[in-house]
Design a protein around this motif. Structure first.
Motif, mmCIF file in Angstrom:
data_model
loop_
_atom_site.group_PDB
_atom_site.id
_atom_site.type_symbol
_atom_site.label_atom_id
_atom_site.label_comp_id
_atom_site.label_asym_id
_atom_site.label_seq_id
_atom_site.Cartn_x
_atom_site.Cartn_y
_atom_site.Cartn_z
ATOM 1 N N ILE A 64 0.847 -1.188 0.000
ATOM 2 C CA ILE A 64 0.000 0.000 0.000
ATOM 3 C C ILE A 64 0.884 1.241 0.000
ATOM 4 C CG2 ILE A 64 -1.649 1.342 1.360
ATOM 5 C CD1 ILE A 64 -2.746 -1.343 2.398
ATOM 6 N N THR A 65 0.611 2.150 -0.912
ATOM 7 C CA THR A 65 1.315 3.426 -0.954
ATOM 8 C C THR A 65 0.409 4.496 -0.379
ATOM 9 O OG1 THR A 65 2.539 2.765 -2.940
ATOM 10 C CG2 THR A 65 2.473 5.118 -2.411
ATOM 11 N N ARG A 66 0.781 5.050 0.753
ATOM 12 C CA ARG A 66 -0.056 6.048 1.403
ATOM 13 C C ARG A 66 0.078 7.397 0.714
ATOM 14 N NH1 ARG A 66 1.344 6.067 7.572
ATOM 15 N NH2 ARG A 66 -0.190 7.761 7.548
ATOM 16 N N ARG A 67 -1.026 8.134 0.665
ATOM 17 C CA ARG A 67 -0.962 9.484 0.101
ATOM 18 C C ARG A 67 -0.154 10.367 1.050
ATOM 19 N NH1 ARG A 67 -5.032 13.715 1.751
ATOM 20 N NH2 ARG A 67 -5.707 13.004 3.801
ATOM 21 N N LYS A 68 0.471 11.368 0.482
ATOM 22 C CA LYS A 68 1.314 12.252 1.277
ATOM 23 C C LYS A 68 0.459 13.327 1.938
ATOM 24 C CE LYS A 68 5.456 11.540 -1.537
ATOM 25 N NZ LYS A 68 6.484 12.175 -2.393
ATOM 26 N N THR A 69 0.558 13.409 3.245
ATOM 27 C CA THR A 69 -0.151 14.442 3.991
ATOM 28 C C THR A 69 0.830 15.195 4.876
ATOM 29 O OG1 THR A 69 -0.658 12.938 5.824
ATOM 30 C CG2 THR A 69 -2.272 13.079 4.049
ATOM 31 N N ARG A 70 0.385 16.333 5.364
ATOM 32 C CA ARG A 70 1.187 17.060 6.342
ATOM 33 C C ARG A 70 1.195 16.289 7.652
ATOM 34 N NH1 ARG A 70 -1.872 22.619 5.468
ATOM 35 N NH2 ARG A 70 -3.412 21.237 6.358
ATOM 36 N N MET A 71 2.241 16.463 8.421
ATOM 37 C CA MET A 71 2.297 15.826 9.729
ATOM 38 C C MET A 71 1.836 16.811 10.789
ATOM 39 S SD MET A 71 5.443 14.106 11.837
ATOM 40 C CE MET A 71 5.760 15.585 12.793
ATOM 41 N N ILE A 72 0.929 16.355 11.649
ATOM 42 C CA ILE A 72 0.405 17.149 12.756
ATOM 43 C C ILE A 72 0.767 16.429 14.049
ATOM 44 C CG2 ILE A 72 -1.668 18.119 13.813
ATOM 45 C CD1 ILE A 72 -1.146 19.265 11.051
ATOM 46 N N SER A 73 1.214 17.162 15.048
ATOM 47 C CA SER A 73 1.557 16.556 16.332
ATOM 48 C C SER A 73 0.404 16.699 17.310
ATOM 49 C CB SER A 73 2.817 17.208 16.912
ATOM 50 O OG SER A 73 3.940 16.916 16.116
ATOM 51 N N VAL A 74 -0.029 15.556 17.851
ATOM 52 C CA VAL A 74 -1.036 15.538 18.908
ATOM 53 C C VAL A 74 -0.292 15.156 20.181
ATOM 54 C CG1 VAL A 74 -3.232 14.590 19.696
ATOM 55 C CG2 VAL A 74 -2.782 14.816 17.242
ATOM 56 N N GLY A 75 0.105 16.149 20.946
ATOM 57 C CA GLY A 75 1.007 15.868 22.051
ATOM 58 C C GLY A 75 2.298 15.296 21.508
ATOM 59 N N ASN A 76 2.693 14.134 22.020
ATOM 60 C CA ASN A 76 3.921 13.490 21.530
ATOM 61 C C ASN A 76 3.649 12.432 20.466
ATOM 62 O OD1 ASN A 76 2.714 11.560 23.077
ATOM 63 N ND2 ASN A 76 4.459 11.162 24.413
ATOM 64 N N VAL A 77 2.431 12.427 19.933
ATOM 65 C CA VAL A 77 2.058 11.443 18.911
ATOM 66 C C VAL A 77 1.884 12.141 17.559
ATOM 67 C CG1 VAL A 77 0.312 9.779 18.169
ATOM 68 C CG2 VAL A 77 0.930 9.941 20.591
ATOM 69 N N PRO A 78 2.698 11.783 16.566
ATOM 70 C CA PRO A 78 2.543 12.389 15.241
ATOM 71 C C PRO A 78 1.412 11.725 14.453
ATOM 72 C CG PRO A 78 4.389 10.864 15.227
ATOM 73 C CD PRO A 78 3.857 10.874 16.632
ATOM 74 N N VAL A 79 0.718 12.523 13.679
ATOM 75 C CA VAL A 79 -0.359 12.030 12.811
ATOM 76 C C VAL A 79 -0.112 12.564 11.412
ATOM 77 C CG1 VAL A 79 -2.838 12.090 12.315
ATOM 78 C CG2 VAL A 79 -2.053 11.899 14.681
ATOM 79 N N GLY A 80 -0.104 11.673 10.430
ATOM 80 C CA GLY A 80 0.120 12.084 9.048
ATOM 81 C C GLY A 80 1.572 11.940 8.647
ATOM 82 N N GLY A 81 1.892 12.471 7.474
ATOM 83 C CA GLY A 81 3.232 12.310 6.937
ATOM 84 C C GLY A 81 3.515 10.841 6.676
ATOM 85 N N ASN A 82 4.702 10.402 7.040
ATOM 86 C CA ASN A 82 5.074 8.987 6.898
ATOM 87 C C ASN A 82 4.994 8.243 8.223
ATOM 88 O OD1 ASN A 82 5.687 9.113 4.099
ATOM 89 N ND2 ASN A 82 7.623 10.116 4.591
ATOM 90 N N THR A 83 4.324 8.834 9.210
ATOM 91 C CA THR A 83 4.275 8.231 10.539
ATOM 92 C C THR A 83 3.247 7.098 10.573
ATOM 93 O OG1 THR A 83 2.624 9.827 11.326
ATOM 94 C CG2 THR A 83 4.945 10.407 11.588
ATOM 95 N N PRO A 84 3.385 6.165 11.510
ATOM 96 C CA PRO A 84 2.431 5.048 11.585
ATOM 97 C C PRO A 84 0.995 5.533 11.798
ATOM 98 C CG PRO A 84 4.373 4.610 12.927
ATOM 99 C CD PRO A 84 4.481 6.026 12.492
ATOM 100 N N ILE A 85 0.065 4.793 11.250
ATOM 101 C CA ILE A 85 -1.354 5.111 11.446
ATOM 102 C C ILE A 85 -1.714 4.830 12.898
ATOM 103 C CG2 ILE A 85 -3.720 4.477 10.800
ATOM 104 C CD1 ILE A 85 -2.508 3.773 8.004
ATOM 105 N N THR A 86 -2.348 5.794 13.526
ATOM 106 C CA THR A 86 -2.674 5.674 14.943
ATOM 107 C C THR A 86 -4.109 5.193 15.136
ATOM 108 O OG1 THR A 86 -3.213 8.034 14.974
ATOM 109 C CG2 THR A 86 -1.033 7.393 15.733
ATOM 110 N N VAL A 87 -4.338 4.579 16.312
ATOM 111 C CA VAL A 87 -5.661 4.068 16.669
ATOM 112 C C VAL A 87 -6.188 4.878 17.852
ATOM 113 C CG1 VAL A 87 -6.979 2.079 17.478
ATOM 114 C CG2 VAL A 87 -5.105 1.752 15.854
ATOM 115 N N GLN A 88 -7.399 5.372 17.706
ATOM 116 C CA GLN A 88 -8.008 6.192 18.745
ATOM 117 C C GLN A 88 -9.254 5.529 19.304
ATOM 118 O OE1 GLN A 88 -8.444 10.370 17.868
ATOM 119 N NE2 GLN A 88 -6.912 10.320 16.234
ATOM 120 N N SER A 89 -9.681 6.017 20.466
ATOM 121 C CA SER A 89 -10.957 5.604 21.037
ATOM 122 C C SER A 89 -11.490 6.751 21.877
ATOM 123 C CB SER A 89 -10.805 4.335 21.874
ATOM 124 O OG SER A 89 -12.076 3.878 22.308
#
Length: 353
Positions: free
Chosen positions: A2-27
């Motif tokens: 799977i080739t992920r689309r390129k997005t900007r990276m946003i920091s949620v506290g110490n957890v990065p979201v977007g860019g080439n960072t791992p996909i995060t799981v929320q609840s």
């Protein structure tokens, strides 16, 4: 692959979201936020099973006032879920949360949204624009006559533009619907046009069984196309289930490599031990492990030996009530049925050290 689309990276506290960072799981916890003890307990339970980001509802000032105490006892970023009253968002920012989630359709006037954005910019925290098909703005519903993917897209664009007009770019967008096709279409449309990180979810998906299926189809379809940076499986169930199923979706697409990957055969009349019970028990008892370990539980001699040898730890059924244990491709002892769970767990924990 799977080739992920390129997005900007946003920091949620110490957890990065977007860019080439791992996909995060929320609840999201289902306790009253003002029930501090149980809210902290539930967040800590979610942390233990691998939740990356957690959300709490902030429906009133009393809830906003207890956020600092909750933050003192948790390790993962906390998101404040705000509806109707923008003052609560300002209080949550002041309390120190790591992200604000707002639904622009019900937060109030553009001026109120701007006030929230300025506060978030000052605190250096992002917002998530939550667009739900069930709460679109009146003018959009009047235009289309009913909730549509195009209407969801227009709502997201309107509020994204408002953010950009005040120079605020730390934005994550969610376009959710209880309709799986509508959710997929809206996210595809948005992904074609913007590099903003996307939070994926099928909202109001339902109870654990049917809700997991809807979420796997909706979230999984988009992830397989490279769309999506963080996910939530929304269930009428224990929030811990949301995290576990979210992780399973990522594992199924080879987007997550941590934890136990359990392979077990479909049951048939050749099954030599109670595979259903044993697989369920091992899955439950290893759900919090972080190390990547593949376990194959195979009920008979047809495909069993091959799959068992390929896994880190394998079980292949033999005669009734017996199975062969394999570790790293090597044959080990023959186990009686009541020995399978403890021996497999023993080997898993050896590898997890």
């Amino acid at each position: 692959m799977i080739t992920r689309r390129k997005t900007r990276m946003i920091s949620v506290g110490n957890v990065p979201v977007g860019g080439n960072t791992p996909i995060t799981v929320q609840s999201m916890v289902n306790t009253l936020t003002t029930d501090i003890k149980n809210t902290i307990r539930q967040i800590q339970e979610l942390e233990e099973v691998g939740c990356d980001i957690v959300r709490v509802t902030v429906p009133d000032k009393a809830s906003a006032k207890v956020l600092p105490e909750i933050l003192e006892h948790i390790s993962i970023p906390l998101v404040a879920d705000i509806h109707f009253d923008y003052h609560l968002a300002l209080m949550a920012v002041e309390a120190g949360v790591q992200k604000i989630r707002i639904n622009p359709g019900n937060i109030g006037s553009p001026d109120h949204i701007r006030d929230v954005l300025r506060a978030c910019e000052s605190a250096k925290i992002p917002i998530r624009i939550g667009v739900n098909s069930g709460s679109l703005e009146r003018e959009i519903l009047e235009k289309y006559g009913e909730p549509t993917a195009q209407g969801m897209m227009e709502s997201a664009e309107k509020h994204l533009k408002l953010c950009y007009n005040v120079g605020f770019y730390d934005v994550i967008v969610a376009l959710k619907s209880s309709s799986v096709p509508m959710m997929i279409e809206a996210n595809r449309m948005f992904a074609e046009k913007y590099d903003v990180p996307l939070h994926l979810g099928v909202t109001e998906a339902g109870p654990k069984g049917s809700g997991s299926l809807k979420s796997a189809i909706g979230i999984g379809t988009l992830l397989s196309e490279g769309i999506g940076d963080t996910i939530r499986v929304s269930l009428s169930s224990n929030p811990v289930d949301e995290v576990k199923i979210g992780q399973q979706i990522l594992k199924a697409l080879d987007l997550k490599h941590q934890g136990v990957n359990l392979i077990s055969c479909p049951t048939c009349g050749r099954m030599s031990f109670d595979l259903i019970h044993i697989a369920s028990e091992i899955e439950e008892l290893t759900s919090s492990l972080k190390k990547s370990i593949t376990v194959a539980l195979m009920g008979c001699v047809v495909n069993g030996p091959g799959e068992a040898r390929e896994a880190d730890i394998g079980i292949a059924g033999l005669a009734k009530g017996q199975a062969r244990l394999y570790v790293k491709g090597q044959k080990k002892e023959i186990l009686q049925e009541n020995e399978i769970i403890p021996r497999v767990l023993e080997e898993i924990h050896k590898l997890a050290r």
